[in-house]
Design a protein around this motif. Sequence first.
Motif, mmCIF file in Angstrom:
data_model
loop_
_atom_site.group_PDB
_atom_site.id
_atom_site.type_symbol
_atom_site.label_atom_id
_atom_site.label_comp_id
_atom_site.label_asym_id
_atom_site.label_seq_id
_atom_site.Cartn_x
_atom_site.Cartn_y
_atom_site.Cartn_z
ATOM 1 N N GLU A 457 0.826 -1.210 0.000
ATOM 2 C CA GLU A 457 0.000 0.000 0.000
ATOM 3 C C GLU A 457 0.859 1.258 0.000
ATOM 4 O O GLU A 457 2.017 1.254 0.440
ATOM 5 N N LEU A 458 0.276 2.310 -0.508
ATOM 6 C CA LEU A 458 0.955 3.603 -0.513
ATOM 7 C C LEU A 458 1.039 4.152 0.906
ATOM 8 O O LEU A 458 0.095 4.031 1.698
ATOM 9 N N GLU A 459 2.171 4.771 1.214
ATOM 10 C CA GLU A 459 2.373 5.377 2.533
ATOM 11 C C GLU A 459 2.539 6.879 2.398
ATOM 12 O O GLU A 459 2.788 7.393 1.293
ATOM 13 N N HIS A 460 2.397 7.577 3.534
ATOM 14 C CA HIS A 460 2.601 9.024 3.536
ATOM 15 C C HIS A 460 4.075 9.331 3.286
ATOM 16 O O HIS A 460 4.965 8.746 3.901
ATOM 17 N N ALA A 461 4.329 10.231 2.324
ATOM 18 C CA ALA A 461 5.706 10.589 1.982
ATOM 19 C C ALA A 461 6.185 11.723 2.869
ATOM 20 O O ALA A 461 5.561 12.780 2.911
ATOM 21 N N ILE A 462 7.275 11.476 3.556
ATOM 22 C CA ILE A 462 7.836 12.520 4.431
ATOM 23 C C ILE A 462 8.788 13.415 3.654
ATOM 24 O O ILE A 462 8.768 14.639 3.789
ATOM 25 N N LYS A 463 9.632 12.767 2.793
ATOM 26 C CA LYS A 463 10.641 13.559 2.085
ATOM 27 C C LYS A 463 10.330 13.719 0.582
ATOM 28 O O LYS A 463 10.173 14.831 0.102
ATOM 29 N N ARG A 464 10.254 12.595 -0.145
ATOM 30 C CA ARG A 464 10.152 12.688 -1.614
ATOM 31 C C ARG A 464 8.914 11.966 -2.102
ATOM 32 O O ARG A 464 8.931 10.773 -2.376
ATOM 33 N N PRO A 465 7.795 12.682 -2.234
ATOM 34 C CA PRO A 465 6.553 12.030 -2.675
ATOM 35 C C PRO A 465 6.618 11.661 -4.155
ATOM 36 O O PRO A 465 7.416 12.190 -4.921
ATOM 37 N N LEU A 466 5.750 10.709 -4.529
ATOM 38 C CA LEU A 466 5.637 10.327 -5.944
ATOM 39 C C LEU A 466 5.143 11.515 -6.772
ATOM 40 O O LEU A 466 4.180 12.179 -6.403
ATOM 41 N N THR A 467 5.830 11.745 -7.876
ATOM 42 C CA THR A 467 5.420 12.766 -8.839
ATOM 43 C C THR A 467 5.444 12.141 -10.229
ATOM 44 O O THR A 467 6.005 11.055 -10.441
ATOM 45 N N ILE A 468 4.871 12.865 -11.171
ATOM 46 C CA ILE A 468 4.902 12.362 -12.553
ATOM 47 C C ILE A 468 6.335 12.233 -13.031
ATOM 48 O O ILE A 468 6.713 11.254 -13.685
ATOM 49 N N ASP A 469 7.165 13.222 -12.681
ATOM 50 C CA ASP A 469 8.567 13.157 -13.114
ATOM 51 C C ASP A 469 9.277 11.958 -12.517
ATOM 52 O O ASP A 469 10.083 11.292 -13.187
#
Length: 823
Positions: A457-469
């Motif tokens: 499952e997806l988790e909360h991103a503290i530093k580097r969240p998923l982006t399109i790039d």
Amino acid sequence: MRKGDVELLAPVGNWECLRAAVANGADAVFFGVEKFNARVRAKNFMMDELPAVMKYLHKYNVRGYVTFNILVFENELEDAKMLVEACMNAGVDALIVQDLGLVNLIRKLSPDFPIHGSTQMTVTSPEAVQFIEPYDIEVVVLGRENNLNQIKTIAEKTTTPLEVFVHGALCVSYSGQCLTSEMWGGRSANRGECAQACRLPYDLMVDGERKEMGNIAYLLSPKDLAAIELVPELIEAGVFSFKIEGRLKSPEYVANVVSKYRKAIDEYMAGREYSPTKEDIRELQQSFSRGFTYGFLKGTNNKELLDGTFPKSRGVYLGSVKEVLRDAVVCELEAPLKRGDGIVFDAGRPEEKEEGGRVYDLRKKGSKVEGEVKIGVIEIVPGRHDVNLTKVRVGDRIWKTSDQELERRLQKTFDGEQAYRLSPVQVKATGKIGSKLVSIWTDSMTGNSVTIDSLTELEHAIKRPLTIDYLQEQWGRMGGSIFELTSIEAYFGGDVILPVKELNRMRRVAVDRLVEMRETPKKYTKNQILLPQPIYKKKNNDHPQLIALCRSLEQIRAACLTDVEYIYADFEFTTDYPKAVDMARSFGKPIALATPRIHMPGENGILKGMLRAMPDAILVRSLGAVQYFTEQKNIGISLIGDFSLNIANSLAVDLFLDRGLERVTPSYDLNIQQMMDLLEQAPTEKIELVIHQHLPMFHTEHCVYCTFLSEGTDFTNCGRPCEKHRVSLQDRIGMSHPVRVDIGCRNTVYNAIEQSGAEYITHFLEQGVKTFRVEFLEENGEKVKEVLSLYREALQGNRSGTSVWRSLKATNQLGVTRGQLIK
């Protein structure tokens, strides 16, 4: 297939050629499987290879067509059915078919398995296309003789996509209408065993005298087709598929030709001006060339169709010998040359061993030259053991036969497995904290989509969240696959994160599944069917009908003085048909008029003229003519199908009878056993057999009269030498084969010796055959009466068949085929 699309279709005879075609941009390939194809001398694929071949092609989004472009005999229908089913199971994209009986079989077997009409069907007019439309033919391959204007006319009158040959060897005869190979060599072109009789030397006999032709001896050997410069015009004319000839050619040839035509098509489709460079043309010539021509695409030009001095591939013309030195020859180059290139010295005697080999050195005024020499005066030093310079003469032409550097460059294009271009993939990704990442991957070339969920499952991103790039960076790493990531859409409910390892797993699974979807064979509807069963027939005790086919008014008059039941008129000029009808009627004989063997756009006037002559029947010789006459309402005239419809099995008989023909004449490709096999299954009261004839061998758009007896180029300016002279072609054993002209200025070369099927008459009568035909060519009236009298006696049982053919000094043979296919 959609009208407006463009397909580049390549020949492949083995796996190397197949890889070469795919790697260089072919949209589709065609290939033979075992014995049922028009290149049985080639190394064809085996039936058990079909799944692997189609899996490979579909992986790269390339279509695969199996050539089934020969006539099928009655005793082969079961094997034919097995091959059709194997093709369906393997997901073959279409069968390329000649035999309309096979079309009948396939449609009984499956309503949706694609069929392409082979050029061997001799489809050359809108009416011919319309004739085969009821069988859901997906693509029609037009005759090589159709010009651009005719192609455009056909395209405008049909929704069926059209395929046209654009490169490779040209047949001098209409495909499907050449009986020469079998007549002389026991190898039928309609059975895949063309012996290339058109490539042999002939003497031209004019009014019985040999015409001096200098070094022109190959009177029927065309140059090779090269239409790369006409790609824009062909697309604008409505051509869907651009077909390259060459399943007997090398993988380097396939790579070379496919890559050149790929560029030409792509440039035009992108709206850019394009014309091939001189280097492009030279490279095409280098792979294989007897000299290049547009064929008939720009119209008929009998002066440009053939060279006449040689029948084989020459390569690139370099120039002629200016001087012969002790160890070299001097030449003024017209094309580039370098060390290692292969050359041959052409002394004008191609049938003899020619001097040739590798270039050892190049010199200018005695000094060695490094690298390639483009043009200019050069001393060519051949390998010491390759060429005997004492046999080379000033004036000999020099050809570059091979270029190792070009071959290496072409080989690199298919060394291993690689796609011509990567397939775009689009991804849509969605997810939120506490749920799985859902991704939809779409293969834009095929439209296939797969959904891949993350395992975690997806988790909360503290530093580097998923982006399109970031997804583009991870999922775009498709190196080594056939795909490239071109766009990503992502929708996340907040800042989320997923381990890189999991992102990479999702990418690998998506790629594997998209490839698997491509490789999964297509599914076709398959019915259970029974093949034709023998029909019980009683011995025919009725009075058998004897028909005389005549080619002059003198012959008609003579035939009318005998007891024949019917007259057929087959005149060079159909304008004389009303006279033929009047003469037959004056003797109380019914008469049929024969159509030309070929039907082109704009030639319906010829057929209308035949109706105006009010005959009792029409002898129909083309699909276009069958369509034209069966469309006419209440004409009250019987239609009889002739040999040129290529009926070789009972399924073809059924098809033509269902389409409105009263009787049909089986193909001349059947020998006695194959004929008897057909008669066991077919309604023999509907069969007409030719038991005496001069076999019509070559049937060609190329006019021998215009080419060699006129300064003109076609019928508009030739001066009509055919009206003043009689021409024949004398072969190597001294037999002179008459050349006759029809209303369309097409030439038919007839065999010098007539053949007789008289010995088999008893067998045919026992099978219930009632109608027998005797054909005449140049016989006078007295000979006509003599021949008809002999055959009448044979039909009545008063003379043996052996006695008939011996009396006539005819060949004891029925049709042409001996029926041997290479196993």
